[in-house]
Every structure is written in structure tokens, then in C-alpha cells.
Motif scaffolding. Structure first.
Motif, mmCIF file in Angstrom:
data_model
loop_
_atom_site.group_PDB
_atom_site.id
_atom_site.type_symbol
_atom_site.label_atom_id
_atom_site.label_comp_id
_atom_site.label_asym_id
_atom_site.label_seq_id
_atom_site.Cartn_x
_atom_site.Cartn_y
_atom_site.Cartn_z
ATOM 1 N N PHE A 136 36.895 24.829 145.976
ATOM 2 C CA PHE A 136 36.597 26.087 146.659
ATOM 3 C C PHE A 136 35.151 26.139 147.128
ATOM 4 C CE2 PHE A 136 34.799 30.384 146.183
ATOM 5 C CZ PHE A 136 35.475 31.025 147.209
ATOM 6 N N GLY A 137 34.211 25.634 146.304
ATOM 7 C CA GLY A 137 32.799 25.702 146.661
ATOM 8 C C GLY A 137 32.495 24.995 147.969
ATOM 9 N N SER A 138 33.052 23.808 148.167
ATOM 10 C CA SER A 138 32.784 23.073 149.411
ATOM 11 C C SER A 138 33.444 23.768 150.602
ATOM 12 C CB SER A 138 33.262 21.626 149.279
ATOM 13 O OG SER A 138 34.642 21.551 148.982
ATOM 14 N N ARG A 139 34.657 24.262 150.432
ATOM 15 C CA ARG A 139 35.318 24.975 151.535
ATOM 16 C C ARG A 139 34.542 26.236 151.910
ATOM 17 N NH1 ARG A 139 39.747 23.521 148.301
ATOM 18 N NH2 ARG A 139 39.974 25.642 147.482
ATOM 19 N N LEU A 140 33.985 26.901 150.910
ATOM 20 C CA LEU A 140 33.185 28.101 151.159
ATOM 21 C C LEU A 140 31.954 27.754 152.008
ATOM 22 C CD1 LEU A 140 32.497 31.112 150.452
ATOM 23 C CD2 LEU A 140 31.317 30.215 148.433
ATOM 24 N N CYS A 141 31.255 26.672 151.642
ATOM 25 C CA CYS A 141 30.047 26.292 152.381
ATOM 26 C C CYS A 141 30.369 25.864 153.801
ATOM 27 C CB CYS A 141 29.316 25.175 151.642
ATOM 28 S SG CYS A 141 28.511 25.696 150.107
ATOM 29 N N VAL A 142 31.471 25.152 153.989
ATOM 30 C CA VAL A 142 31.864 24.723 155.332
ATOM 31 C C VAL A 142 32.118 25.942 156.223
ATOM 32 C CG1 VAL A 142 33.697 23.604 156.670
ATOM 33 C CG2 VAL A 142 32.754 22.465 154.647
ATOM 34 N N ALA A 143 32.863 26.916 155.718
ATOM 35 C CA ALA A 143 33.150 28.115 156.505
ATOM 36 C C ALA A 143 31.879 28.926 156.760
ATOM 37 C CB ALA A 143 34.188 28.967 155.782
ATOM 38 N N TRP A 144 31.007 28.967 155.791
ATOM 39 C CA TRP A 144 29.731 29.687 155.895
ATOM 40 C C TRP A 144 28.881 29.109 157.031
ATOM 41 C CZ3 TRP A 144 26.041 29.561 151.036
ATOM 42 C CH2 TRP A 144 25.092 30.593 151.129
ATOM 43 N N GLU A 145 28.782 27.792 157.078
ATOM 44 C CA GLU A 145 28.007 27.141 158.140
ATOM 45 C C GLU A 145 28.653 27.351 159.504
ATOM 46 O OE1 GLU A 145 26.938 23.107 157.501
ATOM 47 O OE2 GLU A 145 26.013 23.471 155.533
ATOM 48 N N GLN A 146 29.975 27.302 159.555
ATOM 49 C CA GLN A 146 30.655 27.475 160.835
ATOM 50 C C GLN A 146 30.357 28.847 161.438
ATOM 51 O OE1 GLN A 146 34.710 26.646 159.692
ATOM 52 N NE2 GLN A 146 34.548 24.463 160.173
ATOM 53 N N GLU A 147 30.314 29.873 160.606
ATOM 54 C CA GLU A 147 29.993 31.204 161.110
ATOM 55 C C GLU A 147 28.563 31.261 161.642
ATOM 56 O OE1 GLU A 147 31.911 33.643 161.726
ATOM 57 O OE2 GLU A 147 33.710 32.841 160.761
ATOM 58 N N ALA A 148 27.628 30.634 160.941
ATOM 59 C CA ALA A 148 26.241 30.638 161.410
ATOM 60 C C ALA A 148 26.093 29.887 162.733
ATOM 61 C CB ALA A 148 25.333 30.009 160.349
ATOM 62 N N GLU A 149 26.821 28.786 162.885
ATOM 63 C CA GLU A 149 26.720 27.968 164.093
ATOM 64 C C GLU A 149 27.127 28.740 165.348
ATOM 65 O OE1 GLU A 149 25.473 25.155 164.727
ATOM 66 O OE2 GLU A 149 25.672 23.734 163.073
ATOM 67 N N ARG A 150 27.946 29.778 165.178
ATOM 68 C CA ARG A 150 28.377 30.547 166.348
ATOM 69 C C ARG A 150 27.202 31.205 167.074
ATOM 70 N NH1 ARG A 150 31.140 34.814 166.363
ATOM 71 N NH2 ARG A 150 30.609 35.535 164.263
ATOM 72 N N ALA A 151 26.072 31.375 166.386
ATOM 73 C CA ALA A 151 24.916 32.024 167.019
ATOM 74 C C ALA A 151 24.368 31.199 168.176
ATOM 75 C CB ALA A 151 23.825 32.274 165.983
ATOM 76 N N ARG A 152 24.715 29.917 168.231
ATOM 77 C CA ARG A 152 24.225 29.080 169.340
ATOM 78 C C ARG A 152 24.699 29.594 170.697
ATOM 79 N NH1 ARG A 152 21.786 24.643 167.251
ATOM 80 N NH2 ARG A 152 22.459 23.937 165.185
ATOM 81 N N GLN A 153 25.858 30.267 170.715
ATOM 82 C CA GLN A 153 26.368 30.762 171.999
ATOM 83 C C GLN A 153 25.468 31.831 172.594
ATOM 84 O OE1 GLN A 153 30.035 33.303 171.659
ATOM 85 N NE2 GLN A 153 29.690 33.026 169.460
ATOM 86 N N TRP A 154 24.595 32.425 171.756
ATOM 87 C CA TRP A 154 23.657 33.428 172.252
ATOM 88 C C TRP A 154 22.302 32.794 172.596
ATOM 89 C CZ3 TRP A 154 27.510 36.355 172.640
ATOM 90 C CH2 TRP A 154 28.360 36.675 171.585
ATOM 91 N N GLY A 155 22.234 31.467 172.569
ATOM 92 C CA GLY A 155 20.966 30.796 172.840
ATOM 93 C C GLY A 155 20.039 30.749 171.649
ATOM 94 N N VAL A 156 20.579 30.967 170.445
ATOM 95 C CA VAL A 156 19.785 30.997 169.219
ATOM 96 C C VAL A 156 19.689 29.585 168.627
ATOM 97 C CG1 VAL A 156 19.643 31.948 166.870
ATOM 98 C CG2 VAL A 156 20.502 33.368 168.753
ATOM 99 N N ARG A 157 18.503 29.197 168.227
ATOM 100 C CA ARG A 157 18.351 27.939 167.468
ATOM 101 C C ARG A 157 18.843 28.177 166.045
ATOM 102 N NH1 ARG A 157 14.025 25.862 164.185
ATOM 103 N NH2 ARG A 157 12.615 27.546 164.851
ATOM 104 N N VAL A 158 19.721 27.303 165.562
ATOM 105 C CA VAL A 158 20.320 27.480 164.235
ATOM 106 C C VAL A 158 19.957 26.292 163.350
ATOM 107 C CG1 VAL A 158 22.463 27.734 162.918
ATOM 108 C CG2 VAL A 158 22.246 28.804 165.183
ATOM 109 N N ALA A 159 19.361 26.586 162.198
ATOM 110 C CA ALA A 159 19.101 25.578 161.174
ATOM 111 C C ALA A 159 19.816 25.997 159.901
ATOM 112 C CB ALA A 159 17.599 25.431 160.915
ATOM 113 N N LEU A 160 20.444 25.035 159.235
ATOM 114 C CA LEU A 160 21.262 25.290 158.049
ATOM 115 C C LEU A 160 20.600 24.657 156.837
ATOM 116 C CD1 LEU A 160 24.575 24.290 159.806
ATOM 117 C CD2 LEU A 160 23.842 26.640 159.335
ATOM 118 N N LEU A 161 20.440 25.427 155.786
ATOM 119 C CA LEU A 161 19.753 24.982 154.573
ATOM 120 C C LEU A 161 20.772 24.684 153.481
ATOM 121 C CD1 LEU A 161 17.210 27.759 155.019
ATOM 122 C CD2 LEU A 161 16.417 25.448 154.517
ATOM 123 N N ARG A 162 21.054 23.409 153.273
ATOM 124 C CA ARG A 162 21.956 23.001 152.186
ATOM 125 C C ARG A 162 21.111 22.881 150.914
ATOM 126 N NH1 ARG A 162 25.280 18.617 155.872
ATOM 127 N NH2 ARG A 162 26.318 20.192 157.166
#
Length: 300
Positions: A136-162
Motif C-alpha cells: 500500500f505504501g508504494s501505491r500511495l506514493c505513486v498516486a501522490w506523485e501523479q497528482e502533483a505532476e498534473r501541475a505541469r499543465q499550468w506551466g508549473v515546475r514540479v519537483a518531487l521529494l522522495r
């Protein structure tokens, strides 16, 4: 800079607020309890709803660290729902709100965790390694990052902190370990051979600040020290720092019985290398565990 934080009242968020307040940034913290924000977060204003910032001057950055503690209790169905809502659903709402702004923030630094990789065994893991999907922990992190990545469509630079477990005596994993270890009741978990990434709180804050100010930094970054240690190395180093023995191991079967699937957080591990973090020019202040624990526990 004008900066919005989620999770600002947590261990990392409070340290970031202290750091950025000294630099003169304007800080807002989105919180369920906005009235406590000025007390916990130096120089920050609390807001209960994102819409409170509508119509104000554009934000420069959003730092998304929100999430209910993942290791506080077993992953029952209710707990999984809370963990998902406090990370995935909250990030979705945050990114949607960013897209509604006339001028979206320039950058989103969004939390994730080394659990993204699942239990990697002996395999070296860098930011371009495949995710785990077995727990569950890995699936949670994958989904979490996917939601953050959507901000790129607004021209936002996205960095993910693992982020690896953050070491600080006032909170997180180290604070939970200190009471038994100070009594000489600590020891390895299971076999002790699982890899155990970690990072000093000061380096976590410095890395977030580094990524914030470097426009070329985008995508995932392993927020961990470059020194890879096994659980037995960690526990022995902690015991030596406290001048105590570490002779009482916690059997794997007992941890699995007590914690269920959540036991993967203790019995699994990740042999991480922060390759992209190093490539971004970040310099650790505490790259070695003995030095980090020595500084943190100087007065223990």
C-alpha cells in the motif's frame, strides 16, 4: 518570495518556516487549525481554505508536505482511507486550485517518500528506478506523485521529494527510538540486514531550499544522505552515540503480527543513491550517520 505550505505545522514544515522567515519570505500555511499556525510556524499566517488567497498577489511557490503520519498505527481500512485522502486527494485539490489562478505559482515542490520504491532488497535504487507496487505504501506514493505532476499543465515546475526518514530529536522516527535506546532496550529490527535510508533535518530543509531556488530542478529527487546503511548499522551507531548497548532485537514475526502490512516499513528497505540530488549540485552538511547522530544527540 510568497510561499504557501501544506503540512507546515509538521516537523519539516516548522523547520522550513524558521529558515524562510529568517530570509524574509512571506509565508502562508494551509491548515485544519489555522489559529495555531503563528505559534508553530515562525512568521507564517494560517488559512483554513485555499480560497482565502484568491485575489491576492500571485504566489511564487507551493510546498506540499501534507499527510497524516504513515507509521503511527496499522493500516486498517479506515487508516488507509485517511492516508490516501490526506495525500492524494489533498494534492489533487491543491493542484486544481493552482490551475484556477490567473497566474499560477512558478514551482510546486511536492512531498513523496522512499516508500515509492517498495522493498528494494539488495538492489541499488536511483530516481530513475521503477516504483514498487507490492504494498500500500508504494501505491500511495505513486498516486501522490501523479497528482502533483498534473501541475505541469499550468506551466508549473514540479519537483518531487522522495524523502527518507528525517532525523531530529524532537519528532519523527528518531524521537520514537530514543526512549528505549536510552534505557539500553534498543536493537535491530528483524534480521537487521534491510537497508535504511535517512536524512538529517537540516539537510532536508537545505535540499528543499536548493530545489526552490534552482529553476533547472524538476522531477524526482531522493531526499536521503549519500551514505547507505543497514538497519543493524543504524541501531549500533545510535546505541554507541548514546553510550548504551543495542542487544534486544525485535523479531520479524512479532512485528508482522503486530503491524500487518505496515511492517514493510520496518522490515523492508531501500538501498538508495541520491543520484539526481547529487547531480543538482546539492552539498550535504551531514552525509554520514555517525556525524549526524552526534550533532543531533550532543546533549543526550
Amino acid at each position: 518570495m510568497r510561499i504557501l505550505l501544506t503540512g507546515g505545522t509538521g516537523l519539516i514544515g516548522q523547520a522550513l518556516c524558521r529558515h524562510w522567515q529568517r530570509q524574509g519570505h512571506e509565508l502562508w500555511v494551509w491548515s485544519r487549525n489555522p489559529l495555531q499556525v503563528p505559534r508553530l510556524c515562525s512568521g507564517a499566517q494560517g488559512i483554513a481554505q485555499l480560497q482565502a488567497l484568491n485575489g491576492s498577489a500571485p504566489l511564487d511557490a507551493v510546498i506540499n508536505l501534507a499527510g497524516a503520519p504513515i507509521a503511527d498505527r496499522p493500516w486498517t481500512a479506515a487508516r488507509r482511507d485517511l492516508l490516501w485522502r490526506s495525500r492524494v486527494d489533498l494534492t489533487r485539490a491543491l493542484v486544481d486550485w493552482m490551475g484556477e489562478q490567473a497566474t499560477p505559482p512558478h514551482v510546486l515542490l511536492s512531498g513523496s517518500a522512499v516508500g515509492w520504491y517498495g522493498d528494494g532488497g539488495e538492489q541499488w535504487l536511483a530516481e530513475d528506478s521503477a516504483p514498487g507496487n507490492a504494498d500500500f505504501g508504494s501505491r500511495l506514493c505513486v498516486a501522490w506523485e501523479q497528482e502533483a505532476e498534473r501541475a505541469r499543465q499550468w506551466g508549473v515546475r514540479v519537483a518531487l521529494l522522495r524523502t527518507a526518514p528525517v532525523l531530529a530529536p524532537q519528532g519523527g522516527m528518531l524521537a520514537r527510538l530514543l526512549p528505549p535506546f536510552k534505557l539500553g532496550l534498543g536493537g535491530r529490527l528483524g534480521s537487521g540486514q534491510q537497508w535504511m535510508p535517512w536524512i538529517h533535518l537540516d539537510d532536508q530543509v537545505a535540499l528543499i531550499d536548493h530545489l526552490l531556488h534552482n529553476d533547472a530542478c524538476s522531477g524526482p529527487y531522493n531526499a536521503c544522505a549519500p551514505e547507505a546503511v543497514r538497519n543493524t548499522d543504524f541501531t549500533q551507531t545510535l546505541a554507541r552515540t548514546l553510550h548504551r548497548p543495542a542487544v534486544l532485537p525485535a523479531p520479524a514475526w512479532a512485528l508482522r503480527l503486530a503491524l500487518g502490512e505496515m511492517s514493510v516499513l520496518l522490515l523492508g528497505g531501500q538501498r538508495l543513491v541520491p543520484r539526481r540530488t547529487q547531480g543538482a549540485g546539492f552539498a550535504w552538511r551531514y552525509p554520514q550517520l555517525a556525524t549526524a547522530l552526534g550533532q543531533l544527540l550532543r546533549n543526550s
